[in-house]
Design an enzyme around this catalytic site. Structure first.
Site, PDB file in Angstrom:
ATOM      1  N   GLY A 101      37.123  46.592  39.834  1.00 27.83           N
ATOM      2  CA  GLY A 101      36.051  45.784  39.270  1.00 27.83           C
ATOM      3  C   GLY A 101      35.739  44.565  40.116  1.00 27.83           C
ATOM      4  O   GLY A 101      34.721  43.908  39.924  1.00 27.83           O
ATOM      5  N   ASP A 137      33.071  39.204  36.262  1.00 25.03           N
ATOM      6  CA  ASP A 137      32.151  38.636  37.248  1.00 25.03           C
ATOM      7  C   ASP A 137      32.477  39.066  38.676  1.00 25.03           C
ATOM      8  O   ASP A 137      31.820  38.639  39.632  1.00 25.03           O
ATOM      9  CB  ASP A 137      32.148  37.102  37.147  1.00 25.03           C
ATOM     10  CG  ASP A 137      33.543  36.506  37.342  1.00 25.03           C
ATOM     11  OD1 ASP A 137      34.479  37.253  37.715  1.00 25.03           O
ATOM     12  OD2 ASP A 137      33.705  35.295  37.117  1.00 25.03           O
ATOM     13  N   ASP A 264      47.386  51.217  34.902  1.00 26.64           N
ATOM     14  CA  ASP A 264      46.491  50.972  36.035  1.00 26.64           C
ATOM     15  C   ASP A 264      47.053  49.931  36.996  1.00 26.64           C
ATOM     16  O   ASP A 264      46.440  49.638  38.023  1.00 26.64           O
ATOM     17  CB  ASP A 264      45.093  50.545  35.549  1.00 26.64           C
ATOM     18  CG  ASP A 264      45.139  49.361  34.606  1.00 26.64           C
ATOM     19  OD1 ASP A 264      45.772  49.480  33.541  1.00 26.64           O
ATOM     20  OD2 ASP A 264      44.575  48.312  34.937  1.00 26.64           O
TER      21      ASP A 264
HETATM   22  P1  AMP Z   1      43.974  43.620  35.694  1.00 28.52           P
HETATM   23  O1  AMP Z   1      44.464  43.361  34.304  1.00 28.52           O
HETATM   24  O2  AMP Z   1      43.779  42.355  36.509  1.00 28.52           O
HETATM   25  O3  AMP Z   1      44.783  44.620  36.404  1.00 28.52           O
HETATM   26  O4  AMP Z   1      42.481  44.190  35.551  1.00 28.52           O
HETATM   27  C1  AMP Z   1      42.139  45.251  34.707  1.00 28.52           C
HETATM   28  C2  AMP Z   1      40.773  45.771  35.050  1.00 28.52           C
HETATM   29  O5  AMP Z   1      39.784  44.761  34.922  1.00 28.52           O
HETATM   30  C3  AMP Z   1      40.635  46.296  36.460  1.00 28.52           C
HETATM   31  O6  AMP Z   1      39.796  47.399  36.441  1.00 28.52           O
HETATM   32  C4  AMP Z   1      40.012  45.150  37.209  1.00 28.52           C
HETATM   33  O7  AMP Z   1      39.280  45.564  38.336  1.00 28.52           O
HETATM   34  C5  AMP Z   1      39.096  44.568  36.141  1.00 28.52           C
HETATM   35  N1  AMP Z   1      38.861  43.128  36.334  1.00 28.52           N
HETATM   36  C6  AMP Z   1      39.733  42.121  36.143  1.00 28.52           C
HETATM   37  N2  AMP Z   1      39.155  40.945  36.383  1.00 28.52           N
HETATM   38  C7  AMP Z   1      37.879  41.195  36.739  1.00 28.52           C
HETATM   39  C8  AMP Z   1      36.754  40.384  37.106  1.00 28.52           C
HETATM   40  N3  AMP Z   1      36.832  39.063  37.157  1.00 28.52           N
HETATM   41  N4  AMP Z   1      35.610  41.013  37.406  1.00 28.52           N
HETATM   42  C9  AMP Z   1      35.497  42.343  37.348  1.00 28.52           C
HETATM   43  N5  AMP Z   1      36.501  43.153  37.003  1.00 28.52           N
HETATM   44  C10 AMP Z   1      37.681  42.592  36.699  1.00 28.52           C
HETATM   45 MG    MG Z   2      44.958  45.788  37.778  1.00 25.86          MG
END
Ligand code: AMP
Ligand code: MG
Length: 501
Positions: A101, A137, A264
């Site tokens: 993301g 974002d 993930d």
């Molecule tokens: P995480 O918990 O950081 O591993 O993120 C979980 C999911 O949310 C993943 O698919 C990330 O790419 C997405 N994600 C986390 N933060 C953001 C952000 N600020 N913008 C877009 N996608 C995000």
């Molecule tokens: Mg992640």
């Protein structure tokens, strides 16, 4: 003379020999797109050891080309940015499609000292939204980017498998999290960022062909030896399970808590990836929850091995159709327990300087952890100072004994430990050397990162560099930096970290 980890030719940013292995997968696996420019970027931190690994000249760090390239404002020659799709279970619940993301893969480059894998993918994290951003974002904040940089260096210094960071760039661009913060881009490196969720994606969307394509890609590129196995998919699950179990033993042995072990965030190579609300244990509390948004403690310290097993079971479920049978799948998954126990046992013996195994060792370890828990003893300092103990000279116990409020309880445990050491004819000098080589003096305590972050928010990046020097060699004495090994100050035990990054 050059060593294997020091390539003869040092590349410039624009001469990195990018390959695009991941992009050989079918188009459904990713989306091609350009990074979103980061306004007026500046270099926050860079790792010379990471640069050397990919044959990049660290002199590049001071060039505008380097900063612009690794902020997403221009592409280094040969880079071809893509965002990958994946899915996952978050906090135990199927979350459906996720994906990169806010991360863009630039490509892969040959790497030296990258273990068996021989190449590193370079990924920009925080380089703008992608089709997988959902409500996000696409940005990363300076705070979390510095934490990821320091912790991946710290883990590498501890000898624990991890993704790496080449550099962090920052910008005055405001992004909103729990409070307004500023944006940053982290350039991460790993042989692959594929995760358990990359496999779950194709299983749960009912696309067995794509799942097979992905499994074959991972085997051929990262585990080529498994191709010769009777059932390569069984061998893949067994190898990932074994690596994950070993990783858990290594995390537990240094008191590392990941904080958000969703499927993930679990690497298909058994690396520590996706640093977010992680922490290192200060006062020992086995139920400690480092992520303040983890209300039920799913990812508490003492649950990490069980959660990792749960995650492996999710991976097993997706691979089962390829493996071919329930029972065979289970036999690969069943390796987790014995692999974890054997590694944890080996690491604990080393932490206590024991060279042999005895039947009553488990009771000795249990009593030690009970003592540490009851007295809220600092995890890192306890093991480091335990190395100073001398078998026949109790006054040498003072530094470790001082960490324990209940002195009598410490003395009782130390008597058992001494008896055990005598039984194997342990010698004080060599044991201390061996223990100092496995029990770090320095870990990335949350408050240390916090000090570096607050300075960086004022554009003073010197503390990051100082911490980096220490964390790269956490077992060595750093005579001018004793204070980095001290107990956290009162405020430092209350630094709150969350998924918000
Ligand atoms: P995480 O918990 O950081 O591993 O993120 C979980 C999911 O949310 C993943 O698919 C990330 O790419 C997405 N994600 C986390 N933060 C953001 C952000 N600020 N913008 C877009 N996608 C995000
Ligand atoms: Mg992640």
């Amino acid at each position: 003379m050059t060593t294997p980890t020091q390539p003869a030719i040092l590349h410039h940013t624009d001469s990195l020999p990018f390959g695009h292995s991941f992009a050989t997968l079918p188009p459904a696996f990713f989306t091609r797109l350009m990074p979103t420019p980061l306004p007026s970027p500046y270099l926050v931190a860079a790792s010379a050891s990471a640069a050397k690994m990919i044959g990049l000249d660290p002199e590049e760090f001071s060039t505008a080309n380097f900063v612009e390239s690794f902020s997403g404002n221009r592409l280094p020659a040969g880079a071809m940015p893509i965002a990958a799709v994946y899915s996952g279970h978050q906090f135990g619940i199927w979350a459906g499609q996720l994906g990169d993301g806010r991360a863009l893969l630039l490509g892969d480059v040959p790497a030296h000292g990258a273990g068996q894998f021989g190449s590193m993918e370079l990924q920009l994290k925080g380089a703008g939204p992608t089709p997988y951003s959902r409500m996000g974002d696409g940005r990363a904040v300076l705070r979390s980017s510095i934490r990821e940089f320091l912790c991946s260096e710290a883990m590498a210094g501890l000898g624990i498998p991890t993704s790496g960071v080449l550099c962090v760039t920052g910008s005055d661009l405001r992004v909103i999290r729990e409070t307004p913060e500023t944006a940053a881009v982290v350039t991460r490196m790993a042989p692959t960022f594929l995760r358990f969720g990359s496999f779950e994606h194709w299983f749960y969307s009912g696309q067995p062909e794509a799942l097979k394509t992905l499994a074959d890609y991972v085997i051929d590129r990262f585990y080529p030896d498994l191709r010769d196995a009777k059932n390569p998919y069984h061998a893949l699950l067994a190898e990932v399970t074994r690596r994950t179990a070993h990783l858990m033993a290594q995390w537990q042995a240094v008191g590392f808590m990941h904080g958000v072990m969703n499927t993930d965030n679990m690497s298909i190579l058994g690396l520590t990836i996706d640093y977010g609300p992680f922490g290192f244990m200060d006062a020992f509390d086995p139920g400690h929850i480092c992520n303040h948004t983890d209300h039920h403690g799913r990812y508490a310290y003492d649950r990490q091995p069980d959660v990792a097993y749960w995650n492996c079971a999710k991976l097993a479920r997706t691979l089962a159709p390829l493996i071919g049978g329930e029972e065979e799948t289970r036999s690969a998954l069943d390796l987790f327990g014995p692999a974890f126990s054997a590694k944890a046992d080996e690491l604990l013996h080393a932490k206590l300087g024991l060279q042999t195994s005895a039947p009553d060792d488990v009771a000795l370890f249990d009593a030690m952890f009970a003592l540490m828990r009851a007295n809220r003893v600092d995890f890192t300092l306890f093991f480091r100072r335990l190395g100073e103990l001398q078998i026949e000279n109790p006054t040498a116990d003072d530094p470790v004994r001082d960490l324990v409020i209940d002195r009598a309880a410490f003395d009782a445990w130390a008597a058992r430990y001494r008896a055990r050491l005598r039984r194997e004819g342990s010698a004080d000098g060599p044991r201390r050397l061996a223990m100092d080589a496995v029990n770090p003096q320095y870990v990335l305590r949350n408050y240390l990162a916090q000090v570096a972050i607050e300075k960086a928010q004022q554009k003073d990046f010197s503390e990051i560099e100082r911490l980096l020097t220490i964390l790269e060699k956490p077992f060595d004495p750093h005579p001018d930096s004793d204070h980095y090994a001290r107990l956290p100050p009162d405020w430092g035990t209350r630094v709150a970290v969350s998924c918000s990054s």
